[in-house]
Design an enzyme around this catalytic site. Structure first.
Site, PDB file in Angstrom:
ATOM      1  N   ALA A 289      -4.594   7.520  -4.411  1.00 45.45           N
ATOM      2  CA  ALA A 289      -3.214   7.103  -4.692  1.00 45.45           C
ATOM      3  C   ALA A 289      -3.276   5.611  -5.026  1.00 45.45           C
ATOM      4  CB  ALA A 289      -2.322   7.365  -3.483  1.00 45.45           C
TER       5      ALA A 289
ATOM      6  N   THR B 114       0.847  -1.193   0.000  1.00 48.68           N
ATOM      7  CA  THR B 114       0.000   0.000   0.000  1.00 48.68           C
ATOM      8  C   THR B 114       0.883   1.244   0.000  1.00 48.68           C
ATOM      9  OG1 THR B 114      -1.956   1.009   1.034  1.00 48.68           O
ATOM     10  CG2 THR B 114      -0.286   0.113   2.515  1.00 48.68           C
ATOM     11  N   ASN B 115       0.332   2.402   0.301  1.00 47.07           N
ATOM     12  CA  ASN B 115       1.119   3.638   0.354  1.00 47.07           C
ATOM     13  C   ASN B 115       0.586   4.541   1.462  1.00 47.07           C
ATOM     14  OD1 ASN B 115      -1.001   5.488  -0.789  1.00 47.07           O
ATOM     15  ND2 ASN B 115      -0.789   4.076  -2.515  1.00 47.07           N
ATOM     16  N   ARG B 116       1.179   5.718   1.611  1.00 40.72           N
ATOM     17  CA  ARG B 116       0.899   6.572   2.771  1.00 40.72           C
ATOM     18  C   ARG B 116      -0.303   7.498   2.609  1.00 40.72           C
ATOM     19  NH1 ARG B 116       4.989   6.243   6.369  1.00 40.72           N
ATOM     20  NH2 ARG B 116       7.001   5.458   5.598  1.00 40.72           N
ATOM     21  N   SER B 117      -1.063   7.352   1.553  1.00 35.80           N
ATOM     22  CA  SER B 117      -2.219   8.231   1.370  1.00 35.80           C
ATOM     23  C   SER B 117      -3.220   8.049   2.515  1.00 35.80           C
ATOM     24  CB  SER B 117      -2.909   7.911   0.038  1.00 35.80           C
ATOM     25  OG  SER B 117      -4.169   8.551  -0.020  1.00 35.80           O
TER      26      SER B 117
END
Ligand code: C5P
Length: 222
Positions: free
Chosen positions: A96, A29-32
């Site tokens: 994102a 995943t990512n930091r959004s």
């Protein structure tokens, strides 16, 4: 509604990250956080719009009045958006979306054994480009471009390549953008652009919506 600028207009918004499984218990995943997208949804609701919010995994309450569709993966977000898009007048893609997913997520938990492990990743569909390529019932398309370098050049390229109506570029990294409470944007369209200075994400959402509405009406000959 605070005003009636978007009364009778339907806005579809994606927000948050996506989550791409590697096995039943792990994912990429990512930091959004989804904050900017949810703030834009609130601004659209305050302008009288009918809002559909397609959200990845985020910890945010649904803005009152929004219809929310929760998804996890990019594939699920793509399916939900392609189903919804033709019934909307504007599409604002703040999500994102993970660029890649595991080619074959493992059915059982991956075990540690060898010193190195390779996982094959394959490209995810570009949701925004898919909507912008619709030949019928194509909504006015607004994209975001988060970049660490050469922000404006990459954004101009993205505007053209994805055939967008508007692109909002922001610098990320070093405490800017993701996981920050404020943000600044360069908003660009074919024949122009405007700078929205650093401010809280909620104020920024309102300033951005002013630009979106102006460009949306301009492109519809209003
Ligand atoms: O190409 P890039 O990922 O930088 O483009 C960012 C913009 O495209 C954002 O508006 C994002 O929501 C959208 N996007 C998308 N589907 C993808 C990748 C990006 O809708 N698979």
């Amino acid at each position: 509604a605070r005003d009636d600028r978007l009364v009778g207009h339907r806005v579809l918004i994606t927000a948050g990250p996506t989550r791409e499984p590697l096995d039943p218990v792990r994912f990429i995943t990512n930091r959004s956080t989804g904050q900017q997208g949810f703030a834009i949804a609130e601004a659209c609701l305050a302008a009288g719009a009918q809002v559909t919010l397609v959200a990845g995994p985020v910890n945010l309450p649904t803005p009152p009045g929004a219809a929310r569709i929760d998804v996890e993966t990019a594939a699920q977000m793509h399916a939900a958006v392609m189903q919804q898009a033709p019934a909307h007048d504007l599409f604002i893609a703040t999500a994102a979306v993970a660029d890649y997913r595991a080619a074959e997520p493992a059915e059982r938990k991956l075990k540690k054994s060898a010193e190195t492990l390779s996982i094959e990743l394959v490209r995810n569909p570009d949701i925004l480009a898919s909507v912008a390529a619709l030949s019928e019932r194509r909504p006015f398309c607004v994209g975001f471009a988060a970049e660490t370098h050469d922000v404006i050049a990459y954004a101009r390229d993205k505007l053209q390549r994805k055939r967008l109506d508007l692109i909002c570029a922001n610098e990320v990294g070093g405490g800017k953008g993701f996981e920050a409470d404020d943000n600044a944007l360069h908003v660009l369209w074919d024949a122009g652009g405007v700078e929205l200075p650093r401010q809280g994400k909620r104020e920024l959402a309102n300033a951005l919506l002013d630009v979106i509405i102006e460009r949306y009406h301009a492109s519809h000959g209003a």
